[in-house]
Design a protein around this motif. Structure first.
Motif, PDB file in Angstrom:
ATOM      1  N   GLU A  66     -10.198  22.863  37.236  1.00 33.20           N
ATOM      2  CA  GLU A  66      -9.413  23.040  36.015  1.00 33.20           C
ATOM      3  C   GLU A  66      -7.969  23.397  36.343  1.00 33.20           C
ATOM      4  N   ARG A  67      -7.765  24.219  37.390  1.00 41.52           N
ATOM      5  CA  ARG A  67      -6.398  24.539  37.825  1.00 41.52           C
ATOM      6  C   ARG A  67      -5.667  23.272  38.250  1.00 41.52           C
ATOM      7  N   ARG A  68      -6.360  22.403  39.004  1.00 37.67           N
ATOM      8  CA  ARG A  68      -5.758  21.153  39.466  1.00 37.67           C
ATOM      9  C   ARG A  68      -5.411  20.266  38.273  1.00 37.67           C
ATOM     10  N   ALA A  69      -6.318  20.162  37.312  1.00 39.20           N
ATOM     11  CA  ALA A  69      -6.072  19.340  36.113  1.00 39.20           C
ATOM     12  C   ALA A  69      -4.884  19.891  35.320  1.00 39.20           C
ATOM     13  N   ARG A  70      -4.808  21.205  35.215  1.00 36.55           N
ATOM     14  CA  ARG A  70      -3.697  21.833  34.486  1.00 36.55           C
ATOM     15  C   ARG A  70      -2.357  21.528  35.174  1.00 36.55           C
ATOM     16  N   ARG A  71      -2.353  21.623  36.504  1.00 41.45           N
ATOM     17  CA  ARG A  71      -1.132  21.328  37.260  1.00 41.45           C
ATOM     18  C   ARG A  71      -0.722  19.872  37.092  1.00 41.45           C
ATOM     19  N   GLU A  72      -1.694  18.955  37.121  1.00 36.18           N
ATOM     20  CA  GLU A  72      -1.392  17.535  36.979  1.00 36.18           C
ATOM     21  C   GLU A  72      -0.908  17.203  35.575  1.00 36.18           C
TER      22      GLU A  72
END
Length: 74
Positions: A66-72
């Motif tokens: 979820e952190r990666r998706a938020r950053r992207e």
């Protein structure tokens, strides 16, 4: 390489005099960026400052995916 005729036909772009400039974003008039001209070259101003927003801080309570998706998304 350009021929002499092509070089002669190019428009002349005026050199900005040295100094600092505030430039409005043509797509968002609420945003203004600051620039410094030195020797005909543009530099971000003030020195050692970013010209772009910083990404949001990572939320450690979220799972890595979820952190990666938020950053992207950002």
């Amino acid at each position: 390489m350009a021929s002499a005729a092509q070089l002669a036909a190019r428009p002349v772009v005026p050199r900005l005099p040295g100094g600092t400039y505030a430039v409005r974003d043509p797509h968002d008039p609420e945003v203004t960026t600051l620039w410094r001209v030195d020797g005909g070259e543009l530099f971000p101003w003030p020195l050692r400052q970013r010209c772009a927003p910083r990404p949001p801080k990572a939320d450690t309570s979220l799972p890595p995916e979820e952190r990666r998706a938020r950053r992207e998304r950002w």
